[in-house]
Scaffold this motif. Structure first.
Motif, PDB file in Angstrom:
ATOM      1  N   VAL A 188       0.850  -1.184   0.000  1.00  0.00           N
ATOM      2  CA  VAL A 188       0.000   0.000   0.000  1.00  0.00           C
ATOM      3  C   VAL A 188       0.887   1.236   0.000  1.00  0.00           C
ATOM      4  CG1 VAL A 188      -1.919  -1.127   1.174  1.00  0.00           C
ATOM      5  CG2 VAL A 188      -0.159   0.002   2.523  1.00  0.00           C
ATOM      6  N   ALA A 189       0.329   2.334  -0.453  1.00  0.00           N
ATOM      7  CA  ALA A 189       1.086   3.582  -0.490  1.00  0.00           C
ATOM      8  C   ALA A 189       1.575   3.958   0.899  1.00  0.00           C
ATOM      9  CB  ALA A 189       0.214   4.697  -1.055  1.00  0.00           C
ATOM     10  N   GLN A 190       2.796   4.500   0.938  1.00  0.00           N
ATOM     11  CA  GLN A 190       3.433   4.996   2.156  1.00  0.00           C
ATOM     12  C   GLN A 190       3.853   3.912   3.140  1.00  0.00           C
ATOM     13  OE1 GLN A 190       0.029   7.279   2.717  1.00  0.00           O
ATOM     14  NE2 GLN A 190       0.565   8.376   0.869  1.00  0.00           N
ATOM     15  N   ALA A 191       3.776   2.645   2.730  1.00  0.00           N
ATOM     16  CA  ALA A 191       4.192   1.560   3.621  1.00  0.00           C
ATOM     17  C   ALA A 191       5.696   1.357   3.527  1.00  0.00           C
ATOM     18  CB  ALA A 191       3.459   0.271   3.259  1.00  0.00           C
ATOM     19  N   TRP A 192       6.216   0.595   4.501  1.00  0.00           N
ATOM     20  CA  TRP A 192       7.624   0.212   4.456  1.00  0.00           C
ATOM     21  C   TRP A 192       7.898  -0.625   3.205  1.00  0.00           C
ATOM     22  CZ3 TRP A 192      10.635   2.545   7.868  1.00  0.00           C
ATOM     23  CH2 TRP A 192      10.106   2.953   9.097  1.00  0.00           C
ATOM     24  N   SER A 193       9.126  -0.607   2.759  1.00  0.00           N
ATOM     25  CA  SER A 193       9.508  -1.410   1.596  1.00  0.00           C
ATOM     26  C   SER A 193       9.458  -2.896   1.919  1.00  0.00           C
ATOM     27  CB  SER A 193      10.927  -1.061   1.142  1.00  0.00           C
ATOM     28  OG  SER A 193      10.982   0.203   0.549  1.00  0.00           O
ATOM     29  N   MET A 194       8.774  -3.665   1.073  1.00  0.00           N
ATOM     30  CA  MET A 194       8.912  -5.110   1.143  1.00  0.00           C
ATOM     31  C   MET A 194      10.311  -5.481   0.643  1.00  0.00           C
ATOM     32  SD  MET A 194       6.415  -7.967  -0.533  1.00  0.00           S
ATOM     33  CE  MET A 194       5.000  -7.074   0.096  1.00  0.00           C
ATOM     34  N   VAL A 195      10.706  -4.824  -0.455  1.00  0.00           N
ATOM     35  CA  VAL A 195      12.075  -4.845  -0.970  1.00  0.00           C
ATOM     36  C   VAL A 195      12.293  -3.515  -1.673  1.00  0.00           C
ATOM     37  CG1 VAL A 195      13.704  -5.903  -2.607  1.00  0.00           C
ATOM     38  CG2 VAL A 195      12.156  -7.357  -1.301  1.00  0.00           C
TER      39      VAL A 195
END
Length: 284
Positions: A188-195
């Motif tokens: 989702v927007a503004q979330a932490w990077s998955m990668v």
């Protein structure tokens, strides 16, 4: 929840901050932008006896040149990093990575040094700092010392900052004229990077002369994709060369398996995102 009671001080000089931290002992916490610390305090996952606010120390803010280095004060906000002309000219990768941090409200309050010192492996500024061979300058009662990024990040949320020290500034070599891009994947927007992938490239005509690639959230610390860098140098800046090099992005990584993705999927993402980041960098 309501935080546990603590004493609050807001020093106006670095020396006063260092003395306050030394006097408070190991139960003190340092407050930068507060985007990570304040939620922890509210949940009482941390119960410091004293909170030392660095927000009133002007010498910790701003961006300046020092010869062939760019110096970013630890308390410089993400917003100011995004808009600083020196960062845009000499460290474009940092600007592009900062553009992806959270949302405008967080970028106005959160600080560059606070994100680096927090050392969340999913944070978007660690891999760019590593890729650009940044140096972290700390100070304490025993004086100043400088630690390169490759030694600074020790583990999950753990750095080489010692008890009684504060982060003063981040020093970054100038990468004037380099092409750069930061590519991240999140649900989702503004979330932490998955990668995430931080890429910087210097070209000589149609040939890749130098490459720097850092990976976000592919280990407990940011990772340098050296196999990709070596595969790119001396090769033409074409989609074929880039895609071939990107297939080596996951070499030597040890990503976590969690509720967002398993390790194999993160390694797949690293290869895909590295190709995208490099392609966008070359096109910039």
């Amino acid at each position: 929840m309501i935080p546990a009671a603590f004493d609050y001080v807001a020093p106006t000089t670095v020396d006063d901050a260092v003395r306050a931290l030394a006097d408070a002992g190991e139960d003190a916490k340092v407050l930068a932008g507060g985007q990570s610390l304040l939620p922890v305090l509210r949940m009482r996952l941390a119960t410091p006896t004293k909170l030392i606010d660095l927000g009133r120390i002007p010498e910790l803010r701003g961006v300046r040149e020092d010869g062939d280095m760019l110096v970013i004060g630890a308390m410089t906000t993400h917003y100011d990093v995004q808009r600083d002309p020196l960062v845009a000219e000499h460290a474009a990768l940092l600007r592009k990575a900062t553009d992806t941090v959270a949302d405008p409200q967080v970028r106005h309050r959160g600080t560059f040094g606070g994100s680096i010192a927090h050392a969340d492996p999913a944070g978007d500024l660690l891999a760019p700092a590593l890729a650009l061979d940044a140096e972290m300058v700390m100070t304490g009662m025993d004086g100043r010392r400088t630690v390169p990024a490759e030694e600074f990040f020790a583990d999950f949320f753990t750095t080489s900052i010692r008890q009684g020290e504060i982060l003063l500034e981040v020093r970054v070599p100038k990468y004037t004229g380099w092409h750069a891009h930061y590519e991240k994947f999140n649900r989702v927007a503004q979330a932490w990077s998955m990668v995430g992938v931080a890429a910087a490239i210097r070209t000589d005509g149609d040939t890749i002369a130098e490459a720097r690639v850092g990976l976000t959230n592919m280990s407990s610390v940011p990772v340098r994709a050296t196999a990709v860098e070596q595969a790119l140098v001396g090769r033409p800046a074409t989609a074929e060369s880039i895609n071939a090099a990107a297939q080596q992005a996951a070499e030597g990584t040890s990503p976590a398996t969690d509720g967002n993705a398993d390790a194999a999927y993160r390694q797949h993402l690293a290869r895909v995102l590295t190709g995208r980041a490099l392609t966008s960098a070359v096109s910039a």
